[in-house]
Design a protein around this motif. Structure first.
Motif, mmCIF file in Angstrom:
data_model
loop_
_atom_site.group_PDB
_atom_site.id
_atom_site.type_symbol
_atom_site.label_atom_id
_atom_site.label_comp_id
_atom_site.label_asym_id
_atom_site.label_seq_id
_atom_site.Cartn_x
_atom_site.Cartn_y
_atom_site.Cartn_z
ATOM 1 N N UNK A 181 0.824 -1.203 0.000
ATOM 2 C CA UNK A 181 0.000 0.000 0.000
ATOM 3 C C UNK A 181 0.859 1.254 0.000
ATOM 4 N N UNK A 182 1.938 1.250 0.761
ATOM 5 C CA UNK A 182 2.852 2.408 0.768
ATOM 6 C C UNK A 182 3.468 2.605 -0.610
ATOM 7 N N UNK A 183 3.867 1.512 -1.252
ATOM 8 C CA UNK A 183 4.449 1.631 -2.585
ATOM 9 C C UNK A 183 3.438 2.176 -3.591
ATOM 10 N N UNK A 184 2.207 1.698 -3.518
ATOM 11 C CA UNK A 184 1.171 2.193 -4.423
ATOM 12 C C UNK A 184 0.921 3.682 -4.203
ATOM 13 N N UNK A 185 0.947 4.116 -2.940
ATOM 14 C CA UNK A 185 0.774 5.540 -2.658
ATOM 15 C C UNK A 185 1.881 6.353 -3.314
ATOM 16 N N UNK A 186 3.095 5.823 -3.322
ATOM 17 C CA UNK A 186 4.211 6.507 -3.979
ATOM 18 C C UNK A 186 4.008 6.587 -5.488
ATOM 19 N N UNK A 187 3.233 5.661 -6.043
ATOM 20 C CA UNK A 187 2.945 5.658 -7.476
ATOM 21 C C UNK A 187 1.766 6.559 -7.831
ATOM 22 N N UNK A 188 1.182 7.229 -6.825
ATOM 23 C CA UNK A 188 0.075 8.141 -7.082
ATOM 24 C C UNK A 188 -1.303 7.570 -6.825
ATOM 25 N N UNK A 189 -1.371 6.377 -6.294
ATOM 26 C CA UNK A 189 -2.672 5.770 -5.977
ATOM 27 C C UNK A 189 -3.298 6.492 -4.791
ATOM 28 N N UNK A 190 -4.596 6.768 -4.888
ATOM 29 C CA UNK A 190 -5.322 7.451 -3.822
ATOM 30 C C UNK A 190 -6.301 6.524 -3.096
ATOM 31 N N UNK A 191 -6.797 5.516 -3.793
ATOM 32 C CA UNK A 191 -7.733 4.574 -3.168
ATOM 33 C C UNK A 191 -7.224 3.154 -3.365
ATOM 34 N N UNK A 192 -7.208 2.407 -2.277
ATOM 35 C CA UNK A 192 -6.804 1.004 -2.314
ATOM 36 C C UNK A 192 -8.017 0.134 -1.998
ATOM 37 N N UNK A 193 -8.241 -0.874 -2.836
ATOM 38 C CA UNK A 193 -9.324 -1.817 -2.602
ATOM 39 C C UNK A 193 -8.723 -3.170 -2.221
ATOM 40 N N UNK A 194 -9.094 -3.658 -1.049
ATOM 41 C CA UNK A 194 -8.598 -4.938 -0.567
ATOM 42 C C UNK A 194 -9.441 -6.058 -1.162
ATOM 43 N N UNK A 195 -8.774 -7.015 -1.806
ATOM 44 C CA UNK A 195 -9.496 -8.072 -2.505
ATOM 45 C C UNK A 195 -9.000 -9.448 -2.059
ATOM 46 N N UNK A 196 -9.891 -10.402 -2.132
ATOM 47 C CA UNK A 196 -9.586 -11.817 -1.927
ATOM 48 C C UNK A 196 -10.878 -12.568 -2.198
ATOM 49 N N UNK A 197 -10.846 -13.880 -2.060
ATOM 50 C CA UNK A 197 -12.094 -14.635 -2.207
ATOM 51 C C UNK A 197 -13.002 -14.462 -0.994
ATOM 52 N N UNK A 198 -12.438 -14.073 0.149
ATOM 53 C CA UNK A 198 -13.232 -13.933 1.367
ATOM 54 C C UNK A 198 -12.469 -13.110 2.399
ATOM 55 N N UNK A 199 -12.679 -11.793 2.393
ATOM 56 C CA UNK A 199 -11.926 -10.917 3.288
ATOM 57 C C UNK A 199 -12.308 -11.075 4.756
ATOM 58 N N UNK A 200 -13.514 -11.554 5.034
ATOM 59 C CA UNK A 200 -13.928 -11.687 6.438
ATOM 60 C C UNK A 200 -13.173 -12.794 7.165
ATOM 61 N N UNK A 201 -12.490 -13.683 6.416
ATOM 62 C CA UNK A 201 -11.690 -14.740 7.055
ATOM 63 C C UNK A 201 -10.247 -14.311 7.283
ATOM 64 N N UNK A 202 -9.913 -13.082 6.886
ATOM 65 C CA UNK A 202 -8.524 -12.650 6.978
ATOM 66 C C UNK A 202 -7.992 -12.794 8.396
ATOM 67 N N UNK A 203 -6.820 -13.394 8.501
ATOM 68 C CA UNK A 203 -6.133 -13.522 9.781
ATOM 69 C C UNK A 203 -6.361 -14.827 10.501
#
Length: 492
Positions: A225-247
């Motif tokens: 995310x930090x690297x993308x911000x350096x590339x000019x990205x303003x919005x990051x969308x977190x993706x996976x098959x199921x984000x509620x299981x993260x962790x």
């Protein structure tokens, strides 16, 4: 001087595939390949395929055939299939589609440069025999992190990346991170939170070719995310098959609740969006973080699929109309302007007229901002293929048309409800059409590709990547027409 080698990546399917394509682009650029936008200008056209449903598979085959036609009209010498369809069917796809000069699975991604060079030189790389990727990881989630399995978009490098990387290519978070190269200039980019899925929905084949659920480490997600911000990205969308299981495989099922505030603090990032949420796994703490954390969009991409209890049980899912409506009420009690969207399958085996009416009851009461509707089709390798009480194709088509029309009406009504709201809009493009310059963006309740957008009444002072405050003053179907606040104040 090294010979010039050019490659174009054509990406189909979901945002997860887009992340995978940028990983492949990073690996290729790091090894000296020149990335070009148009396949006509490329020595090798790499098509990142989708293997989710029949329509997506057809689109993938069409894209491969279209790229193959370029061999007679452009620079293109080879066409290579990667992605989910290539992984799912392997040598079977290669045999059925000889127009593809190579069919590469996920295990080939780490050596993508060598694979393409071999194919470009006229050599043959044997396509893999498809296998159930769930069996490659331990059954226990806690034992999966150190498994040596290819996970596109995950940290898989064992040694540090080279120091002399081309401009725009970076190891996104330390020595274990994959390389990534952005393939566009949009102020929005996706970041993969996890891969695979442990759910066993009877209609879905994704776990068989994407594998069991495995999370990326928070440090990797933050670094990317930090690297993308350096590339000019303003919005990051977190993706996976199921984000509620993260962790869950990292020992903390509530890890997303602590990660989101950290991501929101990354310099340059204006908005964090979470996609792919399972209703049965939503918990009060996660709802609280999603509705109250500055810069985290109160956006709920909830995978309902249906609302009739009998159909959901046959799908091996949980819930019902009233419980789903209660979940939405809970969300809106904390954030009245929260966005909500979902996808639904109609014509599932055994679905009755009463079940369809129950789905209509839910949709009418849910006030969703975006609704995707799909007609059921058998997916090989899934449990539902063997179900009895299959509906006739014409019945499925009729129900699909009916619910799709209802969805269109309801989402247009929901857009009208938002007229008068104050919106935080990320400007994504400023272009011209036959009526003159047009500025377009998205508010917090609108994700890219799948949802509506905001069209501005004037473009003065608006540039891509700028987050502005605006007032919704009208609608165009599911899209909102908005007035930029600074312009509105100046006119008073």
């Amino acid at each position: 001087m090294p010979e010039r080698r050019t490659v174009a990546l054509v990406t189909l399917g979901c945002a997860r595939n887009e992340v995978d394509s940028e990983e492949l682009a990073g690996r290729l650029a790091a090894d000296g390949w020149e990335l070009v936008e148009n396949a006509t200008d490329a020595d090798v056209a790499v098509v990142n395929t989708c293997g989710f449903v029949e329509a997506a598979k057809k689109d993938s085959v069409d894209a491969l055939l279209e790229a193959n036609d370029l061999k007679d009209h452009g620079r293109t010498q080879a066409v290579v299939a990667v992605g989910c369809m290539a992984e799912r069917y392997g040598k079977d796809l290669a045999e059925a589609l000889p127009e593809a000069d190579g069919v590469l699975g996920f295990d080939d991604y780490a050596d993508i440069s060598d694979r393409l060079q071999t194919i470009l030189n006229g050599g043959i790389h044997a396509s893999h025999t498809p296998r159930d990727r769930r069996k490659l990881l331990p059954i226990s989630p806690a034992e999966r992190q150190d498994a040596a399995v290819a996970l596109p978009g995950h940290a898989q490098e064992i040694t540090p990346a080279p120091a002399d990387l081309p401009e725009g290519v970076a190891p996104v978070s330390g020595p274990r991170a994959p390389l990534r190269r952005r393939l566009g200039t949009s102020p929005v980019a996706s970041v993969k939170l996890a891969s695979g899925c442990d759910r066993r929905c009877s209609f879905c084949a994704i776990p068989s070719f994407r594998g069991s659920f495995i999370s990326r480490r928070p440090s990797d997600v933050l670094g990317e995310t930090r690297w993308l911000a350096e590339q000019g990205v303003k919005e990051v969308m977190l993706v996976s098959e199921n984000n509620t299981s993260y962790g869950k495989d990292l020992g903390d099922i509530r890890l997303l609740e602590t990660l989101l505030p950290e991501l929101a603090e990354v310099d340059g990032i204006e908005r964090i969006r979470v996609s792919y949420l399972q209703p049965a796994e939503m918990r009060p703490g996660l709802i609280d973080v999603l509705t109250s954390t500055p810069k985290v969009a109160p956006y709920f991409d909830l995978s309902f699929q249906h609302s009739a209890p009998g159909v959901l049980r046959a799908m091996r899912r949980f819930g019902d109309t009233d419980r789903f409506l209660e979940l939405l009420d809970t969300i809106r009690s904390k954030a009245p302007q929260a966005g909500a969207r979902s996808n639904f399958i109609v014509g599932f085996p055994g679905e009755t007229e009463a079940d369809l009416a129950e789905l209509e009851r839910f949709l009418t009461g849910a006030r969703l901002d975006a609704i995707g509707v799909f007609g059921y089709s058998d997916e090989e390798g899934t449990e539902a293929v063997g179900y009895e009480n299959k509906l006739d194709a014409d019945v499925i088509a009729e129900r699909l048309a009916h619910i799709s029309q209802l969805a269109e009406e309801l989402t247009s009504q929901r857009a009208e409800e938002r007229v008068g709201e104050t919106l935080q809009v990320l400007v994504e493009s400023v272009e011209s059409d036959e009526d003159g310059p047009v500025a377009v963006g998205r508010a917090a309740h609108q994700a890219p590709e799948t949802d509506g957008q905001v069209v501005f009444t004037a473009r003065e002072g608006l540039v891509p990547g700028r987050m502005v405050e605006a007032k919704a003053v009208g609608t165009e179907g599911v899209d909102l027409v908005a007035e930029h606040h600074e312009l509105a104040e100046a006119a008073r």
